[in-house]
Design a protein around this motif. Sequence first.
Motif, PDB file in Angstrom:
ATOM      1  N   GLY A  96     -14.107 101.166  92.865  1.00  8.28           N
ATOM      2  CA  GLY A  96     -14.620 100.137  93.764  1.00  8.28           C
ATOM      3  C   GLY A  96     -15.920 100.555  94.413  1.00  8.28           C
ATOM      4  N   ALA A  97     -16.598  99.573  95.031  1.00  8.08           N
ATOM      5  CA  ALA A  97     -17.890  99.805  95.675  1.00  8.08           C
ATOM      6  C   ALA A  97     -17.881  99.269  97.098  1.00  8.08           C
ATOM      7  CB  ALA A  97     -19.003  99.118  94.880  1.00  8.08           C
ATOM      8  N   LEU A  98     -18.581  99.978  97.997  1.00  7.44           N
ATOM      9  CA  LEU A  98     -18.850  99.513  99.365  1.00  7.44           C
ATOM     10  C   LEU A  98     -20.356  99.283  99.477  1.00  7.44           C
ATOM     11  CD1 LEU A  98     -16.931 101.894 101.846  1.00  7.44           C
ATOM     12  CD2 LEU A  98     -16.380  99.517 101.296  1.00  7.44           C
ATOM     13  N   SER A 116     -23.849  98.331 101.715  1.00 15.95           N
ATOM     14  CA  SER A 116     -24.517  98.265 103.009  1.00 15.95           C
ATOM     15  C   SER A 116     -25.891  97.648 102.772  1.00 15.95           C
ATOM     16  CB  SER A 116     -24.617  99.684 103.578  1.00 15.95           C
ATOM     17  OG  SER A 116     -25.379  99.677 104.748  1.00 15.95           O
ATOM     18  N   VAL A 143     -16.048  94.982  94.373  1.00 16.15           N
ATOM     19  CA  VAL A 143     -16.788  95.257  95.615  1.00 16.15           C
ATOM     20  C   VAL A 143     -15.805  95.074  96.763  1.00 16.15           C
ATOM     21  CG1 VAL A 143     -18.708  94.537  97.070  1.00 16.15           C
ATOM     22  CG2 VAL A 143     -18.945  94.506  94.581  1.00 16.15           C
ATOM     23  N   VAL A 144     -15.377  96.191  97.344  1.00 14.28           N
ATOM     24  CA  VAL A 144     -14.238  96.153  98.263  1.00 14.28           C
ATOM     25  C   VAL A 144     -14.624  96.113  99.729  1.00 14.28           C
ATOM     26  CG1 VAL A 144     -12.774  97.303  96.575  1.00 14.28           C
ATOM     27  CG2 VAL A 144     -13.976  98.665  98.276  1.00 14.28           C
ATOM     28  N   GLY A 145     -15.913  96.153 100.030  1.00 14.95           N
ATOM     29  CA  GLY A 145     -16.320  96.077 101.432  1.00 14.95           C
ATOM     30  C   GLY A 145     -17.811  95.937 101.519  1.00 14.95           C
ATOM     31  N   GLY A 146     -18.271  95.397 102.645  1.00 18.23           N
ATOM     32  CA  GLY A 146     -19.703  95.212 102.796  1.00 18.23           C
ATOM     33  C   GLY A 146     -20.095  95.071 104.249  1.00 18.23           C
ATOM     34  N   SER A 169     -22.080 102.693  97.978  1.00 18.36           N
ATOM     35  CA  SER A 169     -21.231 103.854  97.721  1.00 18.36           C
ATOM     36  C   SER A 169     -20.169 103.427  96.723  1.00 18.36           C
ATOM     37  CB  SER A 169     -20.591 104.339  99.025  1.00 18.36           C
ATOM     38  OG  SER A 169     -19.783 105.473  98.787  1.00 18.36           O
ATOM     39  N   VAL A 170     -19.985 104.229  95.689  1.00 16.79           N
ATOM     40  CA  VAL A 170     -19.008 103.901  94.649  1.00 16.79           C
ATOM     41  C   VAL A 170     -18.034 105.063  94.493  1.00 16.79           C
ATOM     42  CG1 VAL A 170     -18.691 103.413  92.183  1.00 16.79           C
ATOM     43  CG2 VAL A 170     -20.591 102.373  93.397  1.00 16.79           C
ATOM     44  N   ASP A 226     -15.997  89.917  93.337  1.00 23.43           N
ATOM     45  CA  ASP A 226     -14.558  90.096  93.193  1.00 23.43           C
ATOM     46  C   ASP A 226     -14.162  91.383  93.882  1.00 23.43           C
ATOM     47  OD1 ASP A 226     -11.946  90.326  92.486  1.00 23.43           O
ATOM     48  OD2 ASP A 226     -12.318  90.755  90.380  1.00 23.43           O
ATOM     49  N   GLY A 227     -13.341  91.267  94.920  1.00 22.47           N
ATOM     50  CA  GLY A 227     -12.989  92.454  95.695  1.00 22.47           C
ATOM     51  C   GLY A 227     -11.604  92.975  95.415  1.00 22.47           C
ATOM     52  N   ILE A 249     -12.506  94.305 102.257  1.00 22.65           N
ATOM     53  CA  ILE A 249     -13.409  93.690 103.222  1.00 22.65           C
ATOM     54  C   ILE A 249     -12.632  93.170 104.425  1.00 22.65           C
ATOM     55  CG2 ILE A 249     -14.887  91.666 103.556  1.00 22.65           C
ATOM     56  CD1 ILE A 249     -15.953  92.113 100.697  1.00 22.65           C
ATOM     57  N   TRP A 305     -12.171 105.075 103.329  1.00 20.36           N
ATOM     58  CA  TRP A 305     -13.548 105.222 102.852  1.00 20.36           C
ATOM     59  C   TRP A 305     -14.434 104.234 103.589  1.00 20.36           C
ATOM     60  CZ3 TRP A 305     -14.838 102.525  97.668  1.00 20.36           C
ATOM     61  CH2 TRP A 305     -16.143 102.801  97.274  1.00 20.36           C
TER      62      TRP A 305
END
Lengths: 323, 323
Positions: free
Chosen positions: A93-95, A97, A126-129, A142-143, B28-29, B38, B51
């Motif tokens: 997954g990726a965060l 910023s 993409v798990v957060g932003g 960040s991955v 897609d999260g 998120i 994280w």
Amino acid sequence: MPEQVGWGEGTTYPDEDALIAHLATLVDGSSPEILQGIGDDAAVLAPDLVWTVDPQVDGVHFRRDFSSPYDVGWKALAVNLSDLAAMGALPIGALVSLILGEGDAADAEPIYAGLGACARTYGCPVVGGDVARGPGLSVSISVIGRAATPPPGRVGAQPGDVIAVTGTLGESAAGLAVLRDPALRDLPGAIESIERHRRPHPRLVEGQALAPFVHAMMDVSDGIATDLRRLARRSGVQLHVDLDALPMHDDTPPIARALGLAPGVLAATGGEDYELVMALSADDVERCGVTLTVIGHVAAGPASVRFIGEGANDALRGWDHLA
Amino acid sequence: MPEQVGWGEGTTYPDEDALIAHLATLVDGSSPEILQGIGDDAAVLAPDLVWTVDPQVDGVHFRRDFSSPYDVGWKALAVNLSDLAAMGALPIGALVSLILGEGDAADAEPIYAGLGACARTYGCPVVGGDVARGPGLSVSISVIGRAATPPPGRVGAQPGDVIAVTGTLGESAAGLAVLRDPALRDLPGAIESIERHRRPHPRLVEGQALAPFVHAMMDVSDGIATDLRRLARRSGVQLHVDLDALPMHDDTPPIARALGLAPGVLAATGGEDYELVMALSADDVERCGVTLTVIGHVAAGPASVRFIGEGANDALRGWDHLA
């Protein structure tokens, strides 16, 4: 020649690597849970998690007149995935910023659209932003990924190994040259080279397949002239590279010639190829199952890179983000 | 009132949260390995890794005339550690991405010194770093930590819970006010308030101790007026908060009065407290082993925050990075 980086009371650092190495001495980087830290494409968390953070900054890593916001989003994720590929890992997954400068708010949606397209293509949710205002547009991602085999890193190249690369080199640099000089746009492959510059494709599948075979591996972000110097330093070996052996798309040499460069010089110094370069046994080049081109070999000797072939010059350098 | 954020063809978003929520719909999260994504202070990787990535941008999160480069380095790591604290996690390591504007090269060393001091204080090794030039100074740090118990997150506050906070609120905002108005520098506690603004101390130990007891928890970065709204929305509950019950250092109310504000209003809206705010059973306030102040309670009802006490106004808002 890269500029010298000013450093307090008259001290200067010759390049980005020297500055980063000095900064690393100011902090404690040892951790029982971190297997590999500063110096590789990514950090390795025990036992199989690989972790990276890389920024894309307006005016440094991309130009707004050369890349659309969609391209910027794609590339911001792709360069991080390329670091994972170098460690033989696939993404978890990726965060994100995102920093928006004055007037950039309308770009957030196409940036995320490009980022989302890259994420779907390479299976990286993409798990957060986070979004903030700032002095200019930048995207730091960040991955985290997982490696099926111990991640290779840059230490481990051995005398007797061959040096090999995936795919082709120089096409992204050719695309950037075309963007800078519209007179080059009629050359064959100009459009395809621009596309390669704007939308790099990380070698995730190849990286995972190669990891069990290579002794050292990294991705080609700044050009092999700079990147192989890093590998030579970390492995403590001398690398011999033939510029005439560098794999190129058929359309790249004519663009290099139009720039007055030997094709191999463009391919070695242009940067942003996002291919993988590695040291491995000659026997494994065929056995690894990935199409590779052998470009040189590893020898004992002081850590350095020696070039042969047209335009060879041991002072060749790739892209330096501090230059 | 926060500014409206322009968005393509005339669409606007009322605040940062609305923009982030919209952007999240473009990607897609979902991931089998990501338990929380998120919407919380950090993402959770199965089963116990937490994280986060957070930027500190010149002119947005800090001012060069108010904070030294050393302070900037300290704070850049501290705010990420605070996100870990909210998830009940202790740090494993940090990756640093430093962007230097024109003339900033001499700041890299003191930034790393401050970052290193914070890292040693809180046991967070800095395991990797990258430096690039850009339009201005910014420090983006990604931190990974490990939680001993399932990380709490912002979902889970239940009607009947009390709302409680660690430490004191408003002191950082008082310090920022003193920095902005030198006429306030003779008030008692002015210097200490400035120090609190420059060097936040993440509640890592408290967060780990609280995690098994709380139903929902987050850190106070933008002020509880904004942060508790996020918790209310994610938990789907109504929060009732008494501004007169907010814990403050003795020196904070006189600074608030000098600014023409009810002390509780400064404490609720000032932001950058980096305390923890949580919903838990009243019985657990004593049992959890951490000194807490109860500031309100959770009720059923539409997701919202209702304030009582001096200066109470349901339109109170904390810091919005897009405003």
